[in-house]
Every structure is written in C-alpha cells, then in structure tokens.
Design a protein around this motif. Structure first.
Motif, PDB file in Angstrom:
ATOM      1  N   ARG A  94       0.812  -1.218   0.000  1.00 27.70           N
ATOM      2  CA  ARG A  94       0.000   0.000   0.000  1.00 27.70           C
ATOM      3  C   ARG A  94       0.843   1.265   0.000  1.00 27.70           C
ATOM      4  O   ARG A  94       0.399   2.317  -0.481  1.00 27.70           O
ATOM      5  N   GLN A  95       2.060   1.170   0.516  1.00 28.62           N
ATOM      6  CA  GLN A  95       2.849   2.385   0.713  1.00 28.62           C
ATOM      7  C   GLN A  95       4.096   2.466  -0.152  1.00 28.62           C
ATOM      8  O   GLN A  95       4.698   3.543  -0.248  1.00 28.62           O
ATOM      9  N   MET A  96       4.509   1.353  -0.750  1.00 29.01           N
ATOM     10  CA  MET A  96       5.775   1.320  -1.468  1.00 29.01           C
ATOM     11  C   MET A  96       5.586   0.702  -2.845  1.00 29.01           C
ATOM     12  O   MET A  96       4.575   0.061  -3.111  1.00 29.01           O
ATOM     13  N   SER A  97       6.589   0.889  -3.689  1.00 29.95           N
ATOM     14  CA  SER A  97       6.594   0.226  -4.989  1.00 29.95           C
ATOM     15  C   SER A  97       7.865  -0.584  -5.137  1.00 29.95           C
ATOM     16  O   SER A  97       8.952  -0.107  -4.781  1.00 29.95           O
ATOM     17  N   ARG A 120       4.132  -0.754 -19.585  1.00 31.24           N
ATOM     18  CA  ARG A 120       5.062   0.327 -19.243  1.00 31.24           C
ATOM     19  C   ARG A 120       4.389   1.685 -19.344  1.00 31.24           C
ATOM     20  O   ARG A 120       4.556   2.542 -18.474  1.00 31.24           O
ATOM     21  N   ALA A 121       3.620   1.888 -20.401  1.00 31.24           N
ATOM     22  CA  ALA A 121       3.012   3.195 -20.636  1.00 31.24           C
ATOM     23  C   ALA A 121       1.909   3.518 -19.642  1.00 31.24           C
ATOM     24  O   ALA A 121       1.758   4.669 -19.213  1.00 31.24           O
ATOM     25  N   SER A 122       1.152   2.507 -19.219  1.00 32.38           N
ATOM     26  CA  SER A 122      -0.020   2.761 -18.396  1.00 32.38           C
ATOM     27  C   SER A 122       0.249   2.702 -16.907  1.00 32.38           C
ATOM     28  O   SER A 122      -0.462   3.343 -16.126  1.00 32.38           O
ATOM     29  N   SER A 123       1.270   1.944 -16.494  1.00 29.42           N
ATOM     30  CA  SER A 123       1.422   1.669 -15.057  1.00 29.42           C
ATOM     31  C   SER A 123       2.785   2.001 -14.473  1.00 29.42           C
ATOM     32  O   SER A 123       2.921   2.011 -13.242  1.00 29.42           O
ATOM     33  N   VAL A 132       9.190   1.725 -11.605  1.00 24.53           N
ATOM     34  CA  VAL A 132       8.324   1.648 -10.442  1.00 24.53           C
ATOM     35  C   VAL A 132       6.895   1.940 -10.874  1.00 24.53           C
ATOM     36  O   VAL A 132       6.662   2.553 -11.927  1.00 24.53           O
ATOM     37  N   PHE A 133       5.944   1.493 -10.079  1.00 26.49           N
ATOM     38  CA  PHE A 133       4.548   1.793 -10.378  1.00 26.49           C
ATOM     39  C   PHE A 133       4.288   3.285 -10.181  1.00 26.49           C
ATOM     40  O   PHE A 133       4.856   3.913  -9.277  1.00 26.49           O
ATOM     41  N   PRO A 137      -1.768   2.549  -3.623  1.00 27.07           N
ATOM     42  CA  PRO A 137      -1.278   1.179  -3.465  1.00 27.07           C
ATOM     43  C   PRO A 137      -0.918   0.523  -4.803  1.00 27.07           C
ATOM     44  O   PRO A 137      -1.317   1.003  -5.860  1.00 27.07           O
ATOM     45  N   CYS A 138      -0.212  -0.578  -4.714  1.00 27.43           N
ATOM     46  CA  CYS A 138       0.184  -1.324  -5.902  1.00 27.43           C
ATOM     47  C   CYS A 138      -1.062  -1.699  -6.713  1.00 27.43           C
ATOM     48  O   CYS A 138      -2.045  -2.201  -6.152  1.00 27.43           O
ATOM     49  N   PRO A 139      -1.057  -1.461  -8.017  1.00 25.02           N
ATOM     50  CA  PRO A 139      -2.230  -1.799  -8.837  1.00 25.02           C
ATOM     51  C   PRO A 139      -2.524  -3.291  -8.912  1.00 25.02           C
ATOM     52  O   PRO A 139      -3.610  -3.679  -9.339  1.00 25.02           O
ATOM     53  N   LEU A 140      -1.576  -4.124  -8.485  1.00 23.60           N
ATOM     54  CA  LEU A 140      -1.792  -5.570  -8.484  1.00 23.60           C
ATOM     55  C   LEU A 140      -2.461  -6.044  -7.198  1.00 23.60           C
ATOM     56  O   LEU A 140      -2.829  -7.209  -7.089  1.00 23.60           O
ATOM     57  N   LEU A 141      -2.631  -5.136  -6.230  1.00 21.77           N
ATOM     58  CA  LEU A 141      -3.184  -5.516  -4.941  1.00 21.77           C
ATOM     59  C   LEU A 141      -4.693  -5.706  -5.035  1.00 21.77           C
ATOM     60  O   LEU A 141      -5.418  -4.846  -5.545  1.00 21.77           O
ATOM     61  N   ASP A 142      -5.159  -6.839  -4.524  1.00 20.11           N
ATOM     62  CA  ASP A 142      -6.581  -7.151  -4.484  1.00 20.11           C
ATOM     63  C   ASP A 142      -6.935  -7.419  -3.025  1.00 20.11           C
ATOM     64  O   ASP A 142      -6.663  -8.497  -2.498  1.00 20.11           O
TER      65      ASP A 142
END
Length: 213
Positions: A94-97, A120-123, A132-133, A137-142
C-alpha cells in the motif's frame, strides 16, 4: 519495495529455519512483542529511530563480525515471519513500490495478457534503478493479496531483504522499512535485545565483550 503476499502464510521466501550458531543459553529477544497494526508500527518505528541509528553506527564501526550480523538477521527473519501473516497487513504493497526490471515487466505482461509496451506506458515510470509503479497502493493488490502472486516482481519476492549478505551496508534501508513492515521492526527490536545478551553493548557504542562466534 513491496512483498505482495498470497493467502498461504506470512513467511518470506528468503527466510531460513537454520538454528543460530553460537546462540547464548538465555535469549532476551523472544520476549520482545510483535506490533502488527500498521499505525502502531509507524509510531514505534518513529520512537525507535534514534536508537536504531545508534545501532547502525555501532554495527558499521565496531560491532560483531559481518558474518554474524548476517546470520542473526536471517535467523530472526525466519522466526518473526513465521509469526506474522502478511495478508493481514499488506502495508508494503500500500505504501511502497517494488523496483521492476525488464524481466519482471515481461512476466507481468504475459500474466495480464497485455502487451509489454502498454504495461510500461499505463502503469510504470522509469527511475535510475529500474521501473516503479506510478501510483500506490500497488495496482496488483486485491484486498490484502497480490493478484499476480506467482508472477510478482523479484523485488517483491525478496522483500523485506533481511536475508541478504552484507547487512551492515543496508541498514539505512532497513531502518526506513521498519516504519512500514512489522517484520522489519520486530527483527530490529529482537536484534538489539540479542546483541545486548551476547555482550555487544551497542547503546554504549562499543563491544563490551568478545563472545564466541
């Protein structure tokens, strides 16, 4: 660098179960409580910051041999991570990439069925050490779990990086991570207690004894 967790356990991949060589007969560190609440972790890390800086200076200048420090970090990482379920926290995600390398991006692109350039272009954005994102939070986090756990970046796999060699050269990052990760904070607290038990008086800035290694 985040370590996105799956639902199985909080154990880090780099953690080892090997017994500590030369462990004293009585250890103080198991009595050090683990703080799991992210806000509690942040507050305690801030409270302990100056103390941890003193430990860093001691380990860099006149502390135990580097090999012993590395062994202690690895053992304490294994012990603490066995007591923590990362899916109850996910503060790192949530806080880091993580820092992604080209192989990480390619692996994620295949997993997401999205062309590599689009990922690469979107994220992502490029920095000196890699990509880095663009947001947290990380976009992969569910929820509190990684939606791409099996294909997560290598930086996530090794987080919180306490199993690495030459830990005395990594202590700036360790102290920073202690404000995010309950595992790092607890390892640092147990490390300080055990060093005192072994006779290394880091508070006074000197090794008061020369214990067997």
């Amino acid at each position: 660098m985040a370590n996105a967790a799956d639902g199985r356990s909080g154990r880090m991949e780099g953690a080892e179960k090997a017994p500590s060589p030369g462990r004293p007969a009585r250890i103080l560190q198991p009595d050090v409580p683990i703080v799991r609440d992210p806000e509690g972790v942040r507050h305690l890390a801030a409270e302990k910051r100056e103390e941890n800086e003193s430990l860093r200076r001691f380990l860099k200048s006149e502390g135990p041999p580097e090999q012993l420090v590395d062994r202690l970090f690895r053992r304490l990482l294994a012990e603490v991570s066995a007591e923590i379920d990362c899916t109850e926290c996910a503060a790192c995600c949530r806080q880091m990439s993580p820092v992604l390398q080209p192989r990480d991006i390619e692996r994620l692109a295949r997993r997401l069925h999205v062309p590599n350039p689009q990922v690469r272009a979107s994220s992502l954005q490029e920095e000196a050490d890699g990509f880095v994102f663009v947001r947290t939070p990380c976009p992969l986090l569910d929820g509190n779990r990684c939606s791409c756990y099996r294909d997560r970046p290598d930086d996530c796999r090794s987080y919180p990086h306490l199993q690495e060699k030459h830990m005395t050269t990594r202590l700036f990052g360790v102290i920073d991570n202690a404000s995010v990760c309950p595992i790092v904070l607890s390892v640092m607290e147990r490390l300080k207690a055990e060093l005192l038990e072994r006779g290394y008086n880091w508070r006074a800035g000197s090794a008061s004894t020369l214990p067997a290694q």
